[in-house]
Design an enzyme around this catalytic site. Structure first.
Site, PDB file in Angstrom:
ATOM      1  N   LYS A  90     -49.701 -71.144 -43.327  1.00 18.31           N
ATOM      2  CA  LYS A  90     -50.164 -70.628 -42.315  1.00 18.31           C
ATOM      3  C   LYS A  90     -50.891 -71.243 -41.226  1.00 18.31           C
ATOM      4  CE  LYS A  90     -51.914 -66.720 -43.618  1.00 18.31           C
ATOM      5  NZ  LYS A  90     -52.747 -65.280 -43.410  1.00 18.31           N
ATOM      6  N   LYS A 121     -53.960 -72.167 -41.833  1.00 20.14           N
ATOM      7  CA  LYS A 121     -55.684 -71.524 -41.548  1.00 20.14           C
ATOM      8  C   LYS A 121     -55.737 -72.262 -43.129  1.00 20.14           C
ATOM      9  CE  LYS A 121     -55.307 -66.617 -39.237  1.00 20.14           C
ATOM     10  NZ  LYS A 121     -55.747 -65.647 -39.658  1.00 20.14           N
TER      11      LYS A 121
HETATM   12  N1  C2G Z   1     -57.134 -57.776 -37.033  1.00 18.01           N
HETATM   13  C1  C2G Z   1     -57.207 -57.117 -35.673  1.00 18.01           C
HETATM   14  N2  C2G Z   1     -58.644 -57.106 -34.988  1.00 18.01           N
HETATM   15  C2  C2G Z   1     -58.768 -58.528 -34.939  1.00 18.01           C
HETATM   16  C3  C2G Z   1     -58.584 -59.379 -35.710  1.00 18.01           C
HETATM   17  C4  C2G Z   1     -57.909 -58.526 -36.879  1.00 18.01           C
HETATM   18  O1  C2G Z   1     -56.850 -55.414 -35.773  1.00 18.01           O
HETATM   19  N3  C2G Z   1     -59.774 -58.228 -33.632  1.00 18.01           N
HETATM   20  C5  C2G Z   1     -56.108 -57.369 -38.092  1.00 18.01           C
HETATM   21  C6  C2G Z   1     -55.060 -58.276 -38.063  1.00 18.01           C
HETATM   22  O2  C2G Z   1     -53.964 -58.186 -36.732  1.00 18.01           O
HETATM   23  C7  C2G Z   1     -54.755 -58.336 -39.481  1.00 18.01           C
HETATM   24  C8  C2G Z   1     -55.440 -58.038 -39.395  1.00 18.01           C
HETATM   25  O3  C2G Z   1     -56.818 -57.829 -39.402  1.00 18.01           O
HETATM   26  O4  C2G Z   1     -52.928 -57.306 -39.363  1.00 18.01           O
HETATM   27  C9  C2G Z   1     -55.917 -59.126 -40.833  1.00 18.01           C
HETATM   28  O5  C2G Z   1     -56.028 -60.296 -39.481  1.00 18.01           O
HETATM   29  P1  C2G Z   1     -55.449 -61.672 -40.314  1.00 18.01           P
HETATM   30  O6  C2G Z   1     -56.364 -62.214 -41.421  1.00 18.01           O
HETATM   31  O7  C2G Z   1     -56.373 -62.840 -38.821  1.00 18.01           O
HETATM   32  O8  C2G Z   1     -54.126 -61.771 -41.210  1.00 18.01           O
HETATM   33  P2  C2G Z   1     -52.877 -63.282 -39.934  1.00 18.01           P
HETATM   34  O9  C2G Z   1     -53.320 -64.052 -40.441  1.00 18.01           O
HETATM   35  O10 C2G Z   1     -53.053 -62.586 -39.572  1.00 18.01           O
HETATM   36  O11 C2G Z   1     -51.867 -62.700 -41.632  1.00 18.01           O
HETATM   37  O12 C2G Z   1     -47.996 -61.973 -44.191  1.00 18.01           O
HETATM   38  C10 C2G Z   1     -48.882 -61.365 -42.749  1.00 18.01           C
HETATM   39  C11 C2G Z   1     -50.292 -62.807 -42.246  1.00 18.01           C
HETATM   40  O13 C2G Z   1     -50.672 -62.770 -43.355  1.00 18.01           O
HETATM   41  C12 C2G Z   1     -51.323 -62.556 -41.588  1.00 18.01           C
END
Ligand code: C2G
Length: 132
Positions: free
Chosen positions: A44, A46
């Site tokens: 990703k 990341k």
């Molecule tokens: N999130 C949120 N509000 C934020 C930041 C994050 O609601 N201000 C939510 C994201 O939408 C996600 C969850 O928190 O549903 C986790 O965010 P991340 O760790 O950034 O996940 P991500 O990298 O988007 O991974 O297969 C799916 C991926 O692994 C998603």
């Protein structure tokens, strides 16, 4: 028992994550969180500050979370929904539409993101504070 699953990196846990986890738990009785492994994070583009083990331990301490499993590849979601007998798949709405294919296996819910906070912004702010 209505089982919910959500996926993510959940690095530097913040209120945006907590708001998502709380609302995800509210749509069912049991919440499984699939945390991205360090290797999957690389896919990703990341780089998490905390390792998978640390992020897992932190999420297991969150009252809304009942179980934590690893997320190792994009393609595991259908298998997870079937293997864990999931009723609802939940993600933040930055992913809206991306996982609609799961609608053949379970409900799919996209929840509004928490505005104004993100792990990326936290890192930027800390770097700025440290480097002046
Ligand atoms: N999130 C949120 N509000 C934020 C930041 C994050 O609601 N201000 C939510 C994201 O939408 C996600 C969850 O928190 O549903 C986790 O965010 P991340 O760790 O950034 O996940 P991500 O990298 O988007 O991974 O297969 C799916 C991926 O692994 C998603």
């Amino acid at each position: 028992m209505r089982k919910v699953i959500t996926y993510g990196t959940f690095d530097l846990l913040h209120v945006g994550h907590i708001n998502l986890l709380r609302r995800a738990k509210e749509v069912g009785d049991y919440l499984i969180v699939a945390i991205s492994s360090d290797e999957f994070n690389a896919l990703k583009d990341k780089k998490a500050y905390y390792s998978f083990e640390q992020r897992k331990a932190i999420l297991e301490a969150v009252r809304y979370v009942d179980e934590v499993i690893p997320e190792q590849k994009w393609e595991q979601k259908v298998e997870d929904v079937q293997d864990y007998d999931i009723d609802v798949f939940v993600m933040g709405d930055d992913w809206k539409g991306e996982f609609d294919f799961l609608k053949y296996y379970c409900e799919v819910v996209y929840l509004p993101r928490t505005v104004g906070i993100s792990t990326t912004q936290i890192k930027k702010d800390l770097n700025k504070a440290h480097n002046g």
